[in-house]
Design an enzyme around this catalytic site. Structure first.
Site, short mmCIF file in Angstrom:
data_model
loop_
_atom_site.label_atom_id
_atom_site.label_comp_id
_atom_site.label_asym_id
_atom_site.label_seq_id
_atom_site.Cartn_x
_atom_site.Cartn_y
_atom_site.Cartn_z
N SER A 18 37.49 11.69 69.26
CA SER A 18 38.04 12.31 70.47
C SER A 18 38.06 11.29 71.61
CB SER A 18 37.22 13.56 70.82
OG SER A 18 37.82 14.29 71.87
N ASP A 23 45.31 20.10 65.67
CA ASP A 23 44.69 19.44 66.81
C ASP A 23 45.72 19.27 67.92
OD1 ASP A 23 43.30 17.83 68.59
OD2 ASP A 23 43.28 16.07 67.29
N HIS A 63 40.53 19.84 65.98
CA HIS A 63 39.84 18.92 66.87
C HIS A 63 38.36 19.27 66.98
CE1 HIS A 63 40.12 15.77 69.95
NE2 HIS A 63 39.06 16.38 70.47
#
Length: 408
Positions: free
Chosen positions: A194, A348, A378
């Protein structure tokens, strides 16, 4: 009287907790969507509700002036006991003022080991050295490597560019001290998930200008955030309401990090924060035409240009810096980057960042290994050791990362 007071206190806490839980669960079913392609959907529902419950409590404490909401959520996340491995020595250190965790196999090595610089995710607002401890333990043990996990300062207490600066300073310190930690200077890898992937990318790009430091051998980017300019790509439209990263949460993180007024949400969502001439400058790298057609099958419509809100643009334009949006770095920088492993997830919000960066790297001759998780979402890797709330996808990602690192 004391018994009565305690009874009232306990009752109030119980009512407050139950009310918060019902609110969070109701909001989850009303606003969030779990696609059929995600395995174990109820696990994701539970994780999403738990996260939003901690943030809801945190928002209440923030209104009371006690702390920021993400600080409270991070405090609760860090209460989870740390996993330990008898084969790995873990030390808490500081590189200057920056806290780090150093992981090193207990078994002696006759040669310098591979080094991994790890940056945790969490949208710049949560995540810590503790939340990603299990990932770093496995990397150290299974790759026979020295892992440094960087505890950069987070939003909203610390705004851009503090996180970036901390990551660069910690990386530089480590690269200048590799002999102290028994690391081979020809085998150093950066890795992050991320916004940790953002940090790994930005750090690798900035080190292009540092020929005095050992060259990064490879970078591993796990569903990374790579641009804060275009919010209308196919993945933003398809995955807007899918946890663990919805559009609402992503924009909240964006505002916390860049100190942007959250009232601009609808302006940004509709693309009215960017003048057409600015978009044309970056369209060659960010345009949806660069994304394979199969990733548009779940729905995509080009957003027509509306009237530009210049006030919003003036406040948000700092995101045009490559240290915020490394996807728009110049070819002269991107072409010098090391071999890259990219992991993307179908469900995501940031999926297209990986697809666009993969294309940029390949177009400039940088070797890329790409893995796409068709059932991924995600943040899935952060649930690696959550027991009954973990996902097979997280284990697959971990295995693929380890397989890639073992090449070096």
């Amino acid at each position: 009287m004391v018994v009565l007071a305690l009874t009232l206190l306990v009752g109030s806490v119980a009512v407050f907790s139950l009310g918060s839980l019902l609110w969070v669960v109701g909001k989850h079913f009303w606003t969030e969507h779990i696609p059929e392609g995600i395995t174990h959907p109820w696990r994701l529902r539970i994780l999403s509700c738990l996260f939003h419950l901690t943030m809801t409590w945190g928002m209440i404490f923030e209104k009371l002036g006690l702390c920021y909401a993400p600080q409270f959520a991070s405090f609760l996340h860090d209460l989870k006991p740390l996993k330990r491995d008898p084969d790995v020595v873990v030390k808490d250190l500081h590189f200057g003022t920056i806290p780090v965790k150093l992981y090193k196999p207990k078994k002696p090595s006759s040669i310098p080991r591979l080094g991994i610089i790890f940056f945790h995710g969490g949208g710049t607002i949560i995540g810590s050295l503790r939340t990603h401890n299990s990932i770093c333990l496995r990397l150290s043990k299974e790759c026979d490597s020295v892992v440094v996990s960087v505890g950069y300062r987070k939003s909203p207490m610390y705004k851009y560019p503090v996180m970036k600066d901390d990551c660069v300073v910690a990386t530089t310190h480590f690269l200048e001290s590799l002999d102290v930690y028994g690391v081979d200077p020809a085998r150093v890898v950066t890795c992050g998930d991320s916004v940790g992937g953002t940090a790994a990318t930005v750090t690798s790009q900035m080190l292009v200008h540092r020929p005095d430091l050992p060259r990064i051998k490879a970078q591993i980017l796990i569903y990374p955030l790579l641009q804060l300019i275009d919010f209308g790509s196919p993945s933003y439209q398809q995955n807007r309401n899918i946890p663990l990263l919805s559009w609402d949460l992503a924009f909240y993180c964006f505002c916390c990090h860049l100190d942007v007024n959250i009232s601009w949400k609808s302006v940004v969502k509709n693309g009215m924060h960017l003048p057409p001439d600015v978009w044309e400058k970056y369209r060659k790298w960010l345009g949806a035409e660069n994304i394979p057609e199969r990733f548009k099958n779940r729905g995509y419509k080009s957003i027509p240009w509306g009237p530009v809100n210049n006030d919003a643009y003036q406040e948000i334009k700092r995101s045009l810096n490559y240290t915020c949006s490394p996807l728009i770095s110049e070819d002269s920088i991107v072409s010098q980057l090391p071999e890259t492993c990219i992991v993307s997830c179908e469900y995501d919000l940031l999926r297209d960042h990986s697809l666009l960066y993969k294309k940029r790297l390949e177009d400039l001759g940088v070797p890329v290994t790409w893995h796409h998780m068709e059932d991924g979402f995600h943040g899935v890797l952060s649930a690696l050791d959550y027991g009954l709330l973990s996902f097979p996808c997280a284990s697959r990602i971990m295995d693929l990362i380890i397989q890639f690192i073992r090449k070096f």
